[in-house]
Design an enzyme around this catalytic site. Structure first.
Site, PDB file in Angstrom:
ATOM      1  N   HIS A   1      -5.565  -8.365   3.222  1.00  0.00           N
ATOM      2  CA  HIS A   1      -7.207  -8.508   3.214  1.00  0.00           C
ATOM      3  C   HIS A   1      -7.579  -9.394   4.354  1.00  0.00           C
ATOM      4  O   HIS A   1      -7.424 -10.671   4.424  1.00  0.00           O
ATOM      5  CB  HIS A   1      -7.969  -8.874   1.931  1.00  0.00           C
ATOM      6  CG  HIS A   1      -7.495  -7.494   0.834  1.00  0.00           C
ATOM      7  ND1 HIS A   1      -7.783  -8.093  -0.121  1.00  0.00           N
ATOM      8  CD2 HIS A   1      -7.344  -6.567   0.962  1.00  0.00           C
ATOM      9  CE1 HIS A   1      -7.536  -7.005  -1.177  1.00  0.00           C
ATOM     10  NE2 HIS A   1      -7.228  -5.817  -0.115  1.00  0.00           N
TER      11      HIS A   1
ATOM     12  N   ARG B   1      -0.585  -1.756  -7.249  1.00  0.00           N
ATOM     13  CA  ARG B   1      -0.948  -2.763  -6.350  1.00  0.00           C
ATOM     14  C   ARG B   1      -2.008  -3.705  -6.951  1.00  0.00           C
ATOM     15  O   ARG B   1      -1.938  -4.825  -6.776  1.00  0.00           O
ATOM     16  CB  ARG B   1      -1.494  -2.089  -4.895  1.00  0.00           C
ATOM     17  CG  ARG B   1      -1.899  -3.026  -3.823  1.00  0.00           C
ATOM     18  CD  ARG B   1      -2.169  -2.197  -2.851  1.00  0.00           C
ATOM     19  NE  ARG B   1      -3.346  -2.787  -1.991  1.00  0.00           N
ATOM     20  CZ  ARG B   1      -2.961  -3.846  -0.950  1.00  0.00           C
ATOM     21  NH1 ARG B   1      -1.462  -4.315  -0.615  1.00  0.00           N
ATOM     22  NH2 ARG B   1      -4.026  -4.288  -0.151  1.00  0.00           N
TER      23      ARG B   1
ATOM     24  N   HIS C   1      -2.226   2.667  -6.171  1.00  0.00           N
ATOM     25  CA  HIS C   1      -3.178   1.738  -5.835  1.00  0.00           C
ATOM     26  C   HIS C   1      -3.485   0.526  -6.985  1.00  0.00           C
ATOM     27  O   HIS C   1      -3.643  -0.327  -6.889  1.00  0.00           O
ATOM     28  CB  HIS C   1      -4.393   2.203  -5.576  1.00  0.00           C
ATOM     29  CG  HIS C   1      -5.483   1.225  -5.001  1.00  0.00           C
ATOM     30  ND1 HIS C   1      -5.220   0.850  -3.872  1.00  0.00           N
ATOM     31  CD2 HIS C   1      -6.519   0.711  -5.439  1.00  0.00           C
ATOM     32  CE1 HIS C   1      -6.345  -0.186  -3.682  1.00  0.00           C
ATOM     33  NE2 HIS C   1      -7.119  -0.261  -4.720  1.00  0.00           N
TER      34      HIS C   1
ATOM     35  N   ARG D   1       0.678  -1.208   0.035  1.00  0.00           N
ATOM     36  CA  ARG D   1       0.039  -0.087   0.147  1.00  0.00           C
ATOM     37  C   ARG D   1       0.821   1.246   0.041  1.00  0.00           C
ATOM     38  O   ARG D   1       2.044   1.169   0.360  1.00  0.00           O
ATOM     39  CB  ARG D   1      -0.933   0.109   1.139  1.00  0.00           C
ATOM     40  CG  ARG D   1      -1.927  -1.050   1.399  1.00  0.00           C
ATOM     41  CD  ARG D   1      -2.744  -0.888   2.539  1.00  0.00           C
ATOM     42  NE  ARG D   1      -3.872  -2.131   2.504  1.00  0.00           N
ATOM     43  CZ  ARG D   1      -3.669  -3.133   3.281  1.00  0.00           C
ATOM     44  NH1 ARG D   1      -2.644  -3.329   3.901  1.00  0.00           N
ATOM     45  NH2 ARG D   1      -4.701  -3.963   3.291  1.00  0.00           N
TER      46      ARG D   1
ATOM     47  N   LYS E   1      -3.550  -2.698   7.402  1.00  0.00           N
ATOM     48  CA  LYS E   1      -4.694  -2.038   8.305  1.00  0.00           C
ATOM     49  C   LYS E   1      -4.939  -2.820   9.580  1.00  0.00           C
ATOM     50  O   LYS E   1      -4.911  -4.033   9.410  1.00  0.00           O
ATOM     51  CB  LYS E   1      -5.919  -2.211   7.433  1.00  0.00           C
ATOM     52  CG  LYS E   1      -5.660  -1.144   5.917  1.00  0.00           C
ATOM     53  CD  LYS E   1      -6.821  -0.931   5.282  1.00  0.00           C
ATOM     54  CE  LYS E   1      -6.646   0.057   4.132  1.00  0.00           C
ATOM     55  NZ  LYS E   1      -7.955   0.212   3.046  1.00  0.00           N
TER      56      LYS E   1
ATOM     57  N   TYR F   1     -11.068  -6.793  -5.777  1.00  0.00           N
ATOM     58  CA  TYR F   1     -10.061  -6.123  -6.061  1.00  0.00           C
ATOM     59  C   TYR F   1      -9.063  -6.793  -6.934  1.00  0.00           C
ATOM     60  O   TYR F   1      -8.462  -6.228  -7.706  1.00  0.00           O
ATOM     61  CB  TYR F   1      -9.204  -6.017  -4.626  1.00  0.00           C
ATOM     62  CG  TYR F   1      -8.005  -5.208  -4.439  1.00  0.00           C
ATOM     63  CD1 TYR F   1      -8.024  -3.844  -4.647  1.00  0.00           C
ATOM     64  CD2 TYR F   1      -6.652  -5.983  -4.496  1.00  0.00           C
ATOM     65  CE1 TYR F   1      -6.820  -3.207  -4.587  1.00  0.00           C
ATOM     66  CE2 TYR F   1      -5.453  -5.089  -4.562  1.00  0.00           C
ATOM     67  CZ  TYR F   1      -5.541  -3.740  -4.694  1.00  0.00           C
ATOM     68  OH  TYR F   1      -4.509  -2.957  -4.406  1.00  0.00           O
TER      69      TYR F   1
END
Length: 317
Positions: free
Chosen positions: A267, A244, A241, A152, A176, A276
């Protein structure tokens, strides 16, 4: 100018954000987004956010009407979690969030870079390296880590100076929600990082320093778009992004397992990875037709449930 919550709402908002950080493990950027939405709603309602009635929520809905559907959906989601928290903690006897707007969300398919696009980006990087242009080594390291490891933007720009020490073939990142994941680093990426790191002061805290801090996400975005333009790719199609996403998409196209890609991307929910890492449906059809155990069998190969009876021959059970 940032909205300020009324004094009556401030402790409720702070308690909610503390819960999101401690129990839900929300990332800093997520908490900032919640704060902005809740503070703005509090200001609109004159400090009645915590005690809002149906008429107050209708007022918010009217205020949000000119906004994009995605923005309204985000604001509504923030308030739903807020009111769910207030109800669960006994701060109010009900949950009024049914009165919030629910715009239909059609999640757009992510932008996709072809293998040719990626090749054009790296050709331009190599041209800059051969000419020893300023910033070429740093740009090579950045793009190698974005496309080669799926980092990220925030994870990338905030890498410590010695994040890749010696021959270590991987990074351990806290992504995250504080979830740790192991990120393999390719030989190419390690070589690019080593070449760039030779020019970074050894007392720097960051692998990609900028002044007294590290490179900003905004500057990374600008560098990637400038590279795209120089490579002959419309800049609006390329971002950190998107690189990625290309990392994940191209892994899947090469036969990688979806669960493995989920782990690489960090994730929590594989449903996020499925969206994604959109793969062309034609490839999925081809995959079933070529890899499924029944793919090589014809209908005549399969035994029939009720084969035709030959005269005089008893029917088999």
């Amino acid at each position: 100018m940032t909205a300020e919550p009324a004094p009556s709402d401030r402790p409720l908002i702070e308690a909610f954000l503390e819960m999101m950080a401690a129990e839900a493990g929300a990332a800093r950027n997520t908490l900032l987004a919640y704060r902005r939405d809740l503070d703005g709603a509090s200001e609109t309602l004159g400090g009645r956010l915590g005690a809002a009635a149906a008429a107050d929520l209708q007022r918010l809905a009217d205020e949000w009407m000119p906004l994009a559907r995605a923005t309204v959906a985000r604001k509504s989601a923030a308030l739903r979690r807020f009111y769910g928290f207030l109800h669960a903690e006994g701060h109010r006897p009900d949950d009024p969030s049914d009165g919030l707007p629910r715009p239909g969300m059609v999640r757009p398919l992510p932008k996709v870079l072809s293998h040719g696009d990626v090749e054009a980006l790296f050709t331009e990087i190599e041209r800059r390296r051969e000419k020893a242009l300023p910033g070429a080594l740093r740009l090579a390291a950045l793009v190698e880590l974005l496309y080669g490891s799926g980092l990220r933007a925030t994870e990338l720009v905030s890498l410590p100076r010695f994040a890749l020490a010696g021959d270590q073939p991987f990074l351990i990142l806290a992504g995250k929600g504080g979830r740790e994941r192991l990120v393999p680093i390719s030989e190419r990426a390690r070589a690019a990082v080593a070449a760039h790191a030779a020019d970074v002061p050894r007392d720097s805290l960051w692998l990609f320093p900028s002044g007294k801090k590290h490179l900003s996400r905004v500057r990374l975005f600008q560098l990637v778009r400038e590279l795209a333009a120089a490579a002959g790719i419309p800049p609006e199609r390329v971002s950190p992004h998107v690189l990625r996403h290309a990392f994940a998409t191209h892994l899947l196209e090469g036969g990688a397992d979806l669960r493995a890609v989920q782990m690489l991307l960090g994730h929590a929910d594989i449903a996020t990875t499925q969206i994604y890492t959109h793969v062309d449906s034609r490839r999925l059809v081809e995959l079933v037709n070529s890899r499924h155990p029944l793919a090589e069998r014809t209908l005549t190969d399969a035994p029939l449930a009720n084969p035709p009876r030959i005269d005089g021959e008893p029917r088999r059970p």
